[in-house]
Design a protein around this motif. Structure first.
Motif, PDB file in Angstrom:
ATOM      1  N   LYS A 120      19.496  25.698  68.387  1.00 58.77           N
ATOM      2  CA  LYS A 120      20.758  25.650  67.655  1.00 58.77           C
ATOM      3  C   LYS A 120      21.818  24.970  68.515  1.00 58.77           C
ATOM      4  N   ASP A 134      26.703  37.737  68.601  1.00 56.03           N
ATOM      5  CA  ASP A 134      25.297  37.334  68.702  1.00 56.03           C
ATOM      6  C   ASP A 134      24.486  37.844  67.524  1.00 56.03           C
ATOM      7  N   LEU A 136      22.332  37.128  63.810  1.00 57.14           N
ATOM      8  CA  LEU A 136      21.160  36.277  63.545  1.00 57.14           C
ATOM      9  C   LEU A 136      21.519  34.800  63.455  1.00 57.14           C
ATOM     10  N   SER A 139      22.372  33.832  67.478  1.00 61.80           N
ATOM     11  CA  SER A 139      21.487  34.224  68.582  1.00 61.80           C
ATOM     12  C   SER A 139      20.222  33.378  68.585  1.00 61.80           C
ATOM     13  N   GLY A 140      19.463  33.471  69.645  1.00 61.59           N
ATOM     14  CA  GLY A 140      18.220  32.713  69.771  1.00 61.59           C
ATOM     15  C   GLY A 140      17.245  33.443  70.664  1.00 61.59           C
ATOM     16  N   LYS A 143      16.121  37.687  71.652  1.00 60.24           N
ATOM     17  CA  LYS A 143      17.106  38.518  70.956  1.00 60.24           C
ATOM     18  C   LYS A 143      17.058  38.262  69.456  1.00 60.24           C
ATOM     19  N   TRP A 144      16.946  37.004  69.072  1.00 63.08           N
ATOM     20  CA  TRP A 144      16.856  36.682  67.647  1.00 63.08           C
ATOM     21  C   TRP A 144      15.600  37.314  67.054  1.00 63.08           C
ATOM     22  N   SER A 145      14.461  37.189  67.747  1.00 60.76           N
ATOM     23  CA  SER A 145      13.204  37.738  67.235  1.00 60.76           C
ATOM     24  C   SER A 145      13.289  39.256  67.080  1.00 60.76           C
ATOM     25  N   HIS A 147      16.024  41.199  66.717  1.00 57.82           N
ATOM     26  CA  HIS A 147      16.928  41.571  65.632  1.00 57.82           C
ATOM     27  C   HIS A 147      16.312  41.250  64.271  1.00 57.82           C
ATOM     28  N   ARG A 148      15.593  40.144  64.188  1.00 58.53           N
ATOM     29  CA  ARG A 148      14.978  39.774  62.900  1.00 58.53           C
ATOM     30  C   ARG A 148      13.964  40.828  62.476  1.00 58.53           C
ATOM     31  N   GLU A 321      25.937  41.738  63.393  1.00 62.15           N
ATOM     32  CA  GLU A 321      25.092  41.510  62.221  1.00 62.15           C
ATOM     33  C   GLU A 321      25.861  41.763  60.933  1.00 62.15           C
TER      34      GLU A 321
END
Length: 454
Positions: A120, A134, A136, A139-140, A143-145, A147-148, A321
């Motif tokens: 991104k 941070d 979705l 973030s990357g 952390k993104w994974s 939270h997803r 979020e």
């Protein structure tokens, strides 16, 4: 004291004081950085020569101001895509190129690249960071994974089904306003403004279980969200406002800071109130009470979520979020709904066919409201919504920054460090579809004629 020879500058030996050495080292480092940047810039310009570009607005500002956030701007951008179907480059100032990629074959190397190769682009997304944190969207990586995975339960059908009543109620309020305006003789109304308030009203109920009545009276929180969205769009148009230290000295930057604080205070207050409720009731009692009301809102899901190691989300993560979904959910859904109405107004024969399909489905039903199981029983209306999303997707582009050279199918090269802007139809179909079904369920007798997207 050390002696330093500067004969190469035509000077004799001088005393090498620490300050002079520091000045020389600093100057050498700065010169090296300027030379490296200059070499990279000219190398990138060489690679970019194969990409076409529209005529510049100004020799210094480049294409800044060519595409404005107006109806004329949309028409201009559509014309550029038709003129340069593979892609084209924009110059935001004299030394800041941006690539806009249009054709699926041209876009594919970017979208199929790993997050390490085409992450991104935080240059533009960074404008949202003080507001959304941070979440979705910004973030990357791990952390993104994480939270997803933790947010996935929030989109389970059993949680989403009760939201249909919320959508219907919010749409009924909006439709009553429209009927009142038409009875008073109003010939025109700003469709996007009304639908934006409706989506914000729905989201506040689904995310926070909060009744703001923002469609009927002013809401400070809702006004702050709308102001933040407008300020970010405005900042994107002016390259001089890109640096944070400049932006926050301006009146817009100060308004942005105040609006962020107001939105964060609201979200934090809701989170803290729920945190106080959980230990008192216990998780089982909390869920039982929620089951009686048949709604589990987004904050509830985030508070109860745990990862594989049993760790919960922090209050800061929950706020990020929740704020992200308030921002992403209201504007995209409102835009999608407005375009659907616009297209149906342009094609009254399809509008009438959609209306007949809804009438047939809701025949002899009391009350006349769309329910969850009805969503799969409206095939033609679903096709119209999907076609509208294809023609005018709510989010027409995403922003990436290449960490290495990427070769396109025709041999063009996107240099390392450049920011390609793939035009992608990221369809928020679920939210748009449910909201529009609710809208049609109440408005069977309303004809949309000459609706324009604001």
């Amino acid at each position: 004291m050390l002696q330093l020879s500067l004969s190469w500058l035509g000077l004799g030996p001088v005393t090498a004081s620490p300050w002079l050495l520091l000045l020389l080292v600093g100057g050498s480092w700065l010169l090296a950085r300027v030379l490296a940047w200059t070499y990279t810039f000219y190398d990138n310009c060489h690679h970019l020569q194969c990409f076409p570009q529209p005529p510049k607005q100004n020799w210094f500002w480049g294409h800044q101001g060519l595409i404005t956030p107006t109806e004329e701007g949309v028409k201009k951008f559509t014309q550029l895509v038709a003129t340069y179907p593979q892609g084209f480059k924009f110059w935001m100032g004299p030394a800041f190129p941006i690539l806009t990629l249009c054709h699926p074959d041209t876009i594919r190397p970017i979208t199929s690249a790993s997050a390490a190769v085409a992450p991104k682009d935080m240059f533009f997304y960074g404008f949202l960071k003080p507001w959304l944190g941070d979440g979705l969207l910004l973030s990357g990586g791990d952390k993104w994974s994480r939270h997803r995975r933790m947010l996935t339960p929030a989109f389970h059908f059993n949680i989403l089904k009760p939201y249909m009543k919320i959508f219907n109620k919010s749409v009924n309020i909006m439709h009553d306003k429209w009927q009142c305006l038409t009875s008073e003789g109003s010939a025109r109304l700003d469709m996007f403004e009304h639908i934006s308030l409706m989506t914000l009203d729905s989201l506040q109920k689904c995310v926070f279980s909060f009744e703001s009545n923002c469609q009927e009276k002013p809401s400070e929180y809702i006004a702050a969200i709308l102001e933040l969205s407008a300020l970010i769009e405005k900042r994107n148009q002016y390259v001089l406002l890109y640096p944070d230290f400049v932006y926050y000295l301006t009146p817009d930057g100060q308004h942005f800071h105040r609006a962020c604080r107001l939105v964060h205070d609201f979200t934090d207050a809701v989170i803290q109130e729920r945190r106080r409720t959980l230990p008192t009731q216990g998780i089982d009692d909390f869920l039982k009470n929620k089951a009686k009301s048949k709604t589990l809102d987004f904050i509830d899901v985030l508070l109860l979520s745990k990862d594989e190691d049993g760790k919960e989300l922090s209050d800061e993560d929950i706020r990020a979020e929740a704020d992200t979904f308030m921002f992403e959910g209201h504007d995209t859904t409102a835009s999608g709904l407005s375009w659907v109405l616009h297209h149906l107004a342009q094609h009254p024969e399809y509008q009438e066919r959609c209306r007949q399909e809804v009438r047939e489905l809701l025949k002899d039903r009391k009350p006349v409201e769309i329910e969850w199981d009805d969503l799969a029983q409206l095939p033609f209306l679903t096709m119209c919504i999907k076609e509208s999303l294809r023609l005018h997707p709510p989010v027409p582009a995403i922003s990436r920054c290449c960490t290495q050279d990427i070769v396109l199918p025709d041999g063009w090269i996107i240099p390392k460090g450049l920011r390609p802007l793939p035009l992608l139809p990221r369809e928020h179909q679920g939210a748009v579809t449910s909201g529009f079904y609710s809208l049609l369920g109440r408005a069977q007798k309303l004809h949309w004629a000459g609706v324009r997207h604001g």
